[in-house]
Design an enzyme around this catalytic site. Structure first.
Site, PDB file in Angstrom:
ATOM      1  N   TRP A  33       0.833  -1.268   0.161  1.00 22.17           N
ATOM      2  CA  TRP A  33      -0.011   0.053  -0.080  1.00 22.17           C
ATOM      3  C   TRP A  33       0.951   1.364   0.031  1.00 22.17           C
ATOM      4  O   TRP A  33       1.785   1.283   0.836  1.00 22.17           O
ATOM      5  CB  TRP A  33      -0.763  -0.167   1.112  1.00 22.17           C
ATOM      6  N   SER A  99       2.283  -7.318   1.159  1.00 22.21           N
ATOM      7  CA  SER A  99       1.119  -6.516   1.686  1.00 22.21           C
ATOM      8  C   SER A  99      -0.082  -6.397   0.798  1.00 22.21           C
ATOM      9  O   SER A  99      -0.721  -7.523   0.491  1.00 22.21           O
ATOM     10  CB  SER A  99       1.632  -5.008   2.370  1.00 22.21           C
ATOM     11  N   ASP A 223       4.797  -8.043  13.276  1.00 20.62           N
ATOM     12  CA  ASP A 223       4.094  -7.288  12.367  1.00 20.62           C
ATOM     13  C   ASP A 223       2.741  -6.660  13.090  1.00 20.62           C
ATOM     14  O   ASP A 223       2.075  -7.343  13.444  1.00 20.62           O
ATOM     15  CB  ASP A 223       3.677  -8.083  11.309  1.00 20.62           C
ATOM     16  N   HIS A 252       6.736  -5.503   9.422  1.00 16.69           N
ATOM     17  CA  HIS A 252       5.875  -5.405   8.391  1.00 16.69           C
ATOM     18  C   HIS A 252       6.787  -5.164   7.031  1.00 16.69           C
ATOM     19  O   HIS A 252       6.470  -5.994   6.054  1.00 16.69           O
ATOM     20  CB  HIS A 252       4.700  -4.504   8.348  1.00 16.69           C
TER      21      HIS A 252
END
Length: 272
Positions: A33, A99, A223, A252
Site C-alpha cells: 500500500w 502486503s 508485524d 511488516h
C-alpha cells in the site's frame, strides 16, 4: 530491452508503468500500500543476477502510472495486474506480493486462473480478510478501521509518524525511512484512502482455498500492520500445501528490513 514496453494499457485506458529487467523465468513483483515498484530495487538486482526476469508495475495512482479518479476497487486493480502479465506475455510466473499486493495476487488466481502462474510468494500478506464480521470474529473491528482512515484523512504525515516505529527495525537507517515516507506521501490522499478501504474489505477466503499452486508465505511475528495470526497464519491455513515461514522479531516491511533472508528463502523455494 528496447522491444519491451515501459507502459501497458488497462481495460479503462489507464497507462500503467512497469519496470522490466533481465531475462529468464519471470518474477512479478507487487508492492505494498502506497509503495511503488522502486521499493523492489534490491530484489530485482539479486533476481537478475540469478538469471530471472523481473517485472514490477506501479499500481494505478502510484509512481509513474496514470492517476485516474476511479479503479481502486479490488477487481479493477486485479485486472491491471492481468494486463501487465498479458501485455508482457509472461508465462511460468512466480508472483511475489508484499502486503496489499497479496490481495491482488490471490484475487488474480481466482479471477484470471493459474495458467500463466507457476508459484506464489506472499510477503506479510493482508489476506484473507481483515475486517471483523459475524463469520470472521477474530479480525479488526470496523470501528477501528474507520478510525484509522479518519486519522489518515485528517493528517496523513502525522499518522505516518505515529505508526512508523513498529513498521521498521530499530536499526533501519533514517535515509531509508525518509525514502519510504516520501514515496507514501507522493500518492494522492484520495487514492491512498480508496486503496486502504479495498484492503480492509477484501474477502479472499474462498479465493485462497482455491489456490493450487506452490505457495510460500513469509511473515514477521512482530508485524503490527498485518498481525501474523490474523493474516499470514490464516492464509496458510486456507491454501492447501502452503509453507509458512515466520521471521522472529520481524516487522511488516520485510523487503526493506529482511531482504537477505527473504531472498534466500525465495531462491530456495523457486529452485525446489
Amino acid at each position: 530491452m528496447a522491444s519491451r514496453p515501459l507502459y501497458v494499457t488497462a481495460k479503462d485506458g489507464t497507462s500503467l508503468f512497469a519496470q522490466d529487467w533481465g531475462t529468464g523465468k519471470p518474477v512479478l513483483l507487487l508492492a505494498a500500500w502506497t509503495f511503488n515498484s522502486s521499493v523492489w530495487g534490491s530484489q530485482i538486482v539479486a533476481l537478475n543476477a540469478k538469471g530471472y526476469r523481473c517485472v514490477a508495475p506501479d499500481r494505478r495512482g502510484h509512481g509513474r502510472s496514470d492517476m485516474p479518479m476511479t479503479g481502486y476497487d479490488l477487481d479493477t486493480l486485479t485486472d491491471d495486474v492481468a494486463a501487465v502479465i498479458e501485455q508482457h506475455d509472461l508465462r511460468d510466473v512466480t508472483i511475489v506480493a508484499h502486503s496489499m499486493g497479496s490481495i491482488e495476487a490471490v484475487n488474480y488466481l481466482a479471477r484470471h486462473g493459474a495458467e500463466r502462474i507457476a508459484r506464489l510468494v506472499l510477503v506479510a500478506p493482508t489476506t484473507p480478510y481483515l475486517v471483523q464480521t459475524e463469520d470472521n470474529p477474530d479480525a479488526v473491528p470496523r470501528t477501528m478501521v474507520d478510525a484509522q482512515n479518519a486519522a489518515i484523512a485528517q493528517d496523513f504525515p502525522k499518522w505516518m509518524g505515529e505508526n512508523e516505529a513498529p513498521f521498521f527495525m530499530p536499526d533501519t537507517s533514517e535515509i531509508t525511512r525518509a525514502w519510504i515516507r516520501e514515496m507514501m506521501l507522493s500518492v494522492p490522499l484520495p487514492v491512498a484512502l480508496a486503496c486502504r478501504k479495498t484492503i480492509s474489505f477484501a474477502d479472499l477466503r474462498a479465493a485462497a482455498k482455491g489456490i493450487d499452486r506452490p505457495t510460500l508465505i513469509v511473515h514477521g511475528d512482530k508485524d503490527v500492520s498485518a498481525p501474523l495470526q490474523l493474516t499470514g497464519a490464516k492464509t496458510a491455513g486456507l491454501i492447501k500445501g502452503s509453507k509458512l515461514a515466520v521471521y522472529e522479531g520481524a516487522p511488516h516491511a520485510l523487503p526493506l528490513t529482511h531482504s537477505a533472508r527473504l531472498m534466500s528463502d525465495l531462491f530456495a523455494f523457486m529452485d525446489a
